[in-house]
Design a protein around this motif. Structure first.
Motif, PDB file in Angstrom:
ATOM      1  N   ARG A 166      -3.744   7.167   1.753  1.00 26.33           N
ATOM      2  CA  ARG A 166      -4.339   6.772   2.795  1.00 26.33           C
ATOM      3  C   ARG A 166      -4.948   6.842   3.503  1.00 26.33           C
ATOM      4  O   ARG A 166      -3.847   7.854   3.895  1.00 26.33           O
ATOM      5  CB  ARG A 166      -4.227   4.968   2.598  1.00 26.33           C
ATOM      6  CG  ARG A 166      -4.261   3.842   1.607  1.00 26.33           C
ATOM      7  CD  ARG A 166      -5.422   3.669   1.282  1.00 26.33           C
ATOM      8  NE  ARG A 166      -5.600   2.706   0.237  1.00 26.33           N
ATOM      9  CZ  ARG A 166      -5.342   2.840  -1.419  1.00 26.33           C
ATOM     10  NH1 ARG A 166      -5.154   3.749  -1.472  1.00 26.33           N
ATOM     11  NH2 ARG A 166      -5.152   1.841  -1.538  1.00 26.33           N
ATOM     12  N   SER A 207      -8.006   0.499   4.405  1.00 21.49           N
ATOM     13  CA  SER A 207      -7.615  -0.026   2.573  1.00 21.49           C
ATOM     14  C   SER A 207      -9.357  -0.782   2.196  1.00 21.49           C
ATOM     15  O   SER A 207      -9.706  -1.098   2.844  1.00 21.49           O
ATOM     16  CB  SER A 207      -7.186  -1.161   3.161  1.00 21.49           C
ATOM     17  OG  SER A 207      -7.066  -2.281   2.255  1.00 21.49           O
ATOM     18  N   ILE A 221       0.962  -1.578   0.001  1.00 19.65           N
ATOM     19  CA  ILE A 221      -0.227   0.491   0.219  1.00 19.65           C
ATOM     20  C   ILE A 221       1.067   0.701   0.257  1.00 19.65           C
ATOM     21  O   ILE A 221       1.590   0.768   0.382  1.00 19.65           O
ATOM     22  CB  ILE A 221      -1.115   0.271   1.087  1.00 19.65           C
ATOM     23  CG1 ILE A 221      -2.054   0.873   1.083  1.00 19.65           C
ATOM     24  CG2 ILE A 221       0.337   0.611   2.480  1.00 19.65           C
ATOM     25  CD1 ILE A 221      -3.653   0.398   2.070  1.00 19.65           C
ATOM     26  N   SER A 264      -4.909  10.854   3.669  1.00 18.15           N
ATOM     27  CA  SER A 264      -3.805  11.718   2.384  1.00 18.15           C
ATOM     28  C   SER A 264      -3.408  12.958   2.730  1.00 18.15           C
ATOM     29  O   SER A 264      -3.474  13.060   1.824  1.00 18.15           O
ATOM     30  CB  SER A 264      -4.830  10.336   1.380  1.00 18.15           C
ATOM     31  OG  SER A 264      -6.430  11.444   1.032  1.00 18.15           O
TER      32      SER A 264
END
Length: 115
Positions: free
Chosen positions: A32, A99, A27, A53
């Motif tokens: 995120r 996620s 990731i 983010s």
């Protein structure tokens, strides 16, 4: 697959400092929302600090002015700088990253602050 590995916990005296790190694989952190939660012994998990983010941060009232959340996008690593630690900060600290519709958690790292 997303994987988070926390490190940096340990035993420290009240007033001391620790820096927790959360290294991610699978990731890209900068894409995120992420943060740190903690679970004191015998209590439920609670938010410590989060960052979006876009770079906005928020902190639990109990840690404002003492903890700083930041990330190194080049290293894909999230950090929690903890200063002026207090015994009530004793907990297992968990890194979490959004996620999709869920949150991926690391295994946790123990922080123990002695009087």
């Amino acid at each position: 697959q997303v994987q988070l590995v926390e490190s940096g916990g340990g035993l420290v005296q009240a007033g001391g400092s620790l820096r927790l790190s959360c290294a991610a694989s699978g990731i890209i952190f900068r894409s995120r929302n992420m943060g740190w939660h903690r679970q004191p012994p015998g209590k439920q998990r609670e938010l410590v600090a989060g960052i979006t983010s876009s770079g906005f941060t928020n902190y639990a009232d109990s840690v404002k002015g003492r903890f700083t959340l930041f990330r190194d996008n080049a290293k894909n690593t999230l950090y929690l700088q903890m200063n002026d630690l207090k015994p009530e900060d004793t907990a297992v600290y968990y890194c979490g990253v959004a996620s999709g519709p869920t949150t991926v958690w690391g295994q946790g790292t123990q922080v123990t602050v002695s009087s």
